[in-house]
Design a protein around this motif. Structure first.
Motif, mmCIF file in Angstrom:
data_model
loop_
_atom_site.group_PDB
_atom_site.id
_atom_site.type_symbol
_atom_site.label_atom_id
_atom_site.label_comp_id
_atom_site.label_asym_id
_atom_site.label_seq_id
_atom_site.Cartn_x
_atom_site.Cartn_y
_atom_site.Cartn_z
ATOM 1 N N GLY A 5 -5.128 0.558 5.437
ATOM 2 C CA GLY A 5 -4.569 -0.427 4.515
ATOM 3 C C GLY A 5 -4.586 -1.828 5.114
ATOM 4 N N ALA A 6 -4.235 -1.932 6.382
ATOM 5 C CA ALA A 6 -4.252 -3.241 7.048
ATOM 6 C C ALA A 6 -5.674 -3.793 7.080
ATOM 7 C CB ALA A 6 -3.676 -3.121 8.451
ATOM 8 N N GLY A 7 -6.647 -2.900 7.232
ATOM 9 C CA GLY A 7 -8.048 -3.318 7.241
ATOM 10 C C GLY A 7 -8.492 -3.895 5.906
ATOM 11 N N PHE A 8 -7.852 -3.448 4.833
ATOM 12 C CA PHE A 8 -8.150 -4.002 3.506
ATOM 13 C C PHE A 8 -7.309 -5.243 3.208
ATOM 14 C CE2 PHE A 8 -10.085 0.169 2.587
ATOM 15 C CZ PHE A 8 -11.227 -0.241 1.933
ATOM 16 N N GLY A 9 -6.558 -5.709 4.195
ATOM 17 C CA GLY A 9 -5.809 -6.956 4.026
ATOM 18 C C GLY A 9 -4.358 -6.793 3.618
ATOM 19 N N PHE A 10 -3.909 -5.535 3.497
ATOM 20 C CA PHE A 10 -2.508 -5.349 3.092
ATOM 21 C C PHE A 10 -1.573 -5.763 4.217
ATOM 22 C CE2 PHE A 10 -4.440 -3.256 -0.336
ATOM 23 C CZ PHE A 10 -3.505 -3.169 -1.343
ATOM 24 N N ARG A 11 -0.504 -6.458 3.832
ATOM 25 C CA ARG A 11 0.499 -6.893 4.792
ATOM 26 C C ARG A 11 1.869 -6.333 4.445
ATOM 27 N NH1 ARG A 11 -3.098 -6.875 7.259
ATOM 28 N NH2 ARG A 11 -4.213 -8.507 8.380
ATOM 29 N N ALA A 12 1.876 -5.324 3.569
ATOM 30 C CA ALA A 12 3.121 -4.602 3.271
ATOM 31 C C ALA A 12 2.762 -3.175 2.866
ATOM 32 C CB ALA A 12 3.908 -5.283 2.157
ATOM 33 N N ALA A 62 0.853 -1.193 0.000
ATOM 34 C CA ALA A 62 0.000 0.000 0.000
ATOM 35 C C ALA A 62 0.889 1.244 0.000
ATOM 36 C CB ALA A 62 -0.918 -0.008 1.210
ATOM 37 N N HIS A 63 0.635 2.146 -0.952
ATOM 38 C CA HIS A 63 1.477 3.327 -1.191
ATOM 39 C C HIS A 63 1.222 4.410 -0.145
ATOM 40 C CE1 HIS A 63 2.473 6.878 -4.073
ATOM 41 N NE2 HIS A 63 3.604 6.370 -3.624
ATOM 42 N N ILE A 102 3.270 -1.552 -5.861
ATOM 43 C CA ILE A 102 2.868 -0.515 -4.909
ATOM 44 C C ILE A 102 1.612 0.154 -5.473
ATOM 45 C CG2 ILE A 102 3.565 1.637 -3.800
ATOM 46 C CD1 ILE A 102 6.505 0.696 -4.157
ATOM 47 N N THR A 103 0.551 0.227 -4.655
ATOM 48 C CA THR A 103 -0.723 0.756 -5.154
ATOM 49 C C THR A 103 -1.363 1.723 -4.172
ATOM 50 O OG1 THR A 103 -2.909 0.136 -6.013
ATOM 51 C CG2 THR A 103 -2.072 -1.177 -4.201
ATOM 52 N N ASP A 104 -2.105 2.677 -4.746
ATOM 53 C CA ASP A 104 -2.981 3.549 -3.951
ATOM 54 C C ASP A 104 -4.365 2.930 -3.794
ATOM 55 O OD1 ASP A 104 -1.259 5.879 -3.784
ATOM 56 O OD2 ASP A 104 -1.772 6.324 -5.871
ATOM 57 N N ALA A 105 -4.711 2.040 -4.723
ATOM 58 C CA ALA A 105 -6.104 1.575 -4.848
ATOM 59 C C ALA A 105 -6.374 0.408 -3.893
ATOM 60 C CB ALA A 105 -6.389 1.183 -6.297
ATOM 61 N N VAL A 106 -6.214 0.676 -2.611
ATOM 62 C CA VAL A 106 -6.297 -0.426 -1.634
ATOM 63 C C VAL A 106 -7.700 -1.019 -1.528
ATOM 64 C CG1 VAL A 106 -4.356 0.451 -0.283
ATOM 65 C CG2 VAL A 106 -6.697 1.153 0.308
ATOM 66 N N ASP A 107 -8.705 -0.254 -1.983
ATOM 67 C CA ASP A 107 -10.080 -0.775 -1.939
ATOM 68 C C ASP A 107 -10.417 -1.593 -3.184
ATOM 69 O OD1 ASP A 107 -9.788 1.539 -3.469
ATOM 70 O OD2 ASP A 107 -11.857 2.196 -3.113
ATOM 71 N N ARG A 108 -9.607 -1.498 -4.243
ATOM 72 C CA ARG A 108 -9.919 -2.201 -5.495
ATOM 73 C C ARG A 108 -8.899 -3.274 -5.858
ATOM 74 N NH1 ARG A 108 -9.107 0.512 -9.631
ATOM 75 N NH2 ARG A 108 -8.256 2.442 -8.816
ATOM 76 N N LEU A 109 -7.642 -3.051 -5.486
ATOM 77 C CA LEU A 109 -6.563 -3.985 -5.837
ATOM 78 C C LEU A 109 -5.913 -4.492 -4.567
ATOM 79 C CD1 LEU A 109 -4.788 -1.958 -8.668
ATOM 80 C CD2 LEU A 109 -6.581 -3.668 -8.901
ATOM 81 N N GLY A 110 -5.186 -5.625 -4.716
ATOM 82 C CA GLY A 110 -4.399 -6.052 -3.572
ATOM 83 C C GLY A 110 -4.664 -7.455 -3.121
ATOM 84 N N PRO A 111 -4.202 -7.769 -1.925
ATOM 85 C CA PRO A 111 -4.205 -9.158 -1.471
ATOM 86 C C PRO A 111 -5.588 -9.786 -1.427
ATOM 87 C CG PRO A 111 -3.480 -7.652 0.277
ATOM 88 C CD PRO A 111 -3.552 -6.861 -0.970
ATOM 89 N N GLN A 112 -6.623 -9.009 -1.157
ATOM 90 C CA GLN A 112 -7.953 -9.610 -1.055
ATOM 91 C C GLN A 112 -8.554 -9.939 -2.402
ATOM 92 O OE1 GLN A 112 -10.429 -7.266 1.519
ATOM 93 N NE2 GLN A 112 -9.535 -8.206 3.337
ATOM 94 N N GLU A 113 -7.870 -9.480 -3.448
ATOM 95 C CA GLU A 113 -8.372 -9.752 -4.781
ATOM 96 C C GLU A 113 -8.077 -11.188 -5.206
ATOM 97 O OE1 GLU A 113 -8.219 -7.397 -9.012
ATOM 98 O OE2 GLU A 113 -6.494 -7.484 -7.688
ATOM 99 N N GLY A 114 -7.272 -11.878 -4.414
ATOM 100 C CA GLY A 114 -7.055 -13.291 -4.642
ATOM 101 C C GLY A 114 -5.962 -13.609 -5.646
ATOM 102 N N ARG A 115 -5.117 -12.630 -5.957
ATOM 103 C CA ARG A 115 -4.037 -12.933 -6.924
ATOM 104 C C ARG A 115 -2.977 -13.798 -6.262
ATOM 105 N NH1 ARG A 115 -5.188 -7.876 -9.375
ATOM 106 N NH2 ARG A 115 -5.728 -8.221 -11.542
ATOM 107 N N ARG A 116 -2.338 -13.249 -5.264
ATOM 108 C CA ARG A 116 -1.427 -14.054 -4.445
ATOM 109 C C ARG A 116 -1.086 -13.246 -3.216
ATOM 110 N NH1 ARG A 116 4.569 -13.354 -5.826
ATOM 111 N NH2 ARG A 116 4.540 -12.519 -7.933
ATOM 112 N N PRO A 117 -0.857 -13.890 -2.085
ATOM 113 C CA PRO A 117 -0.702 -13.148 -0.834
ATOM 114 C C PRO A 117 0.592 -12.365 -0.793
ATOM 115 C CG PRO A 117 -0.330 -15.492 -0.469
ATOM 116 C CD PRO A 117 -0.815 -15.345 -1.872
#
Ligand code: G3P
Ligand code: MG
Length: 248
Positions: free
Chosen positions: A30-37, A11-12, A233-248
């Motif tokens: 960001g952590a609430g959206f599942g980001f771990r970095a 998360a940027h 690195i992304t700003d779009a923490v509500d649309r992209l990221g770990p919860q999207e199921g790509r890879r942790p």
């Protein structure tokens, strides 16, 4: 290549679009959206305190004014770094680097610290941030130290050679591979527009990981993942990221 211990998604500015950038509130979001970095920008106050701020001046993201390197931490600590974003975040303070370390460690999150010196402060900032990072993360997964400024990375290398470093590139200037080699980097972080499969393979061939900023488009992210990217690195923490199921 050596194993890469950092998550794919970062998360940027600590998820700094939906919450005020480079504040603890942004990290919480960001952590609430599942980001771990996370990625964040760190610079020094006049009296040498490492804290989070992107700009060379205080006006855009705080209630203060002028240059942060001409003010002591005791003054900077009183500023409102959230009210500019929205009323809900009024009175959110500038965080010390040490507070971010504590948050990341308590939540099992990795960190990419962008060393963002005020002009002329490159070596002092690089050395101080590296020393503080080594102290704060002793015995745990260290943060990845990155910078656009080779002088800051050289000072970080000289102060704490064991910490991982990455060169940030907004353009592929002439001798960047030689400079990266001399800095002993483990990764190159580019503007996403510069990154493609050929460059990723070239970086991997030299033993360097390939990361990009700032990807806010799902199609671009998907293409980069298919090409073998190591970090986004992304700003779009509500649309992209770990919860999207790509890879942790
Ligand atoms: O660290 C990558 C990215 O944050 C670099 O750009 O201006 O957002 O710090 P900026
Ligand atoms: Mg940054």
């Amino acid at each position: 290549m050596k194993p890469w211990p950092y998550p794919l998604w970062l998360a940027h500015r600590g998820a700094g679009k939906l919450a005020p950038e480079n504040t603890l509130a942004a990290f919480r979001l960001g952590a609430g959206f599942g980001f771990r970095a996370f990625e964040c920008d760190v610079k020094l106050s006049r009296d040498g305190e490492a804290f989070l701020l992107h700009d060379d001046t205080l006006e855009r993201t705080t209630s203060g004014s002028g240059s942060p390197d001409s003010q002591d931490w005791s003054e900077l600590a009183r500023l409102d770094a959230g009210g500019w974003h929205s009323p809900a975040y009024a009175a959110e303070p500038l965080p010390r680097f040490a507070q971010i370390a504590a948050f990341c460690q308590a939540n099992g999150c990795a960190l990419n610290v962008e060393i963002k010196p005020c002009p002329g402060e490159e070596a002092r900032t690089g050395a101080a941030v590296a020393r503080e990072a080594a102290r704060l993360w002793a015995g745990t997964l260290p943060p990845l130290l990155s910078s656009f400024k080779p002088e800051a990375l050289a000072a970080a290398r000289d102060a704490e050679p064991a910490l991982p470093r990455a060169l940030l590139l907004d353009e592929l200037w002439d001798d960047w591979p030689e400079v990266a080699e001399s800095l002993g980097v483990v990764a190159i972080v580019t503007n996403w527009r510069l990154m493609d499969r050929a460059l990723i393979e070239r970086l991997h061939g030299r033993g360097w990981r390939a990361l990009v900023y700032t990807v806010n488009d799902a199609d671009v992210a998907e293409r980069l993942v298919a090409d073998g990217i190591d970090g986004i690195i992304t700003d779009a923490v509500d649309r992209l990221g770990p919860q999207e199921g790509r890879r942790p």
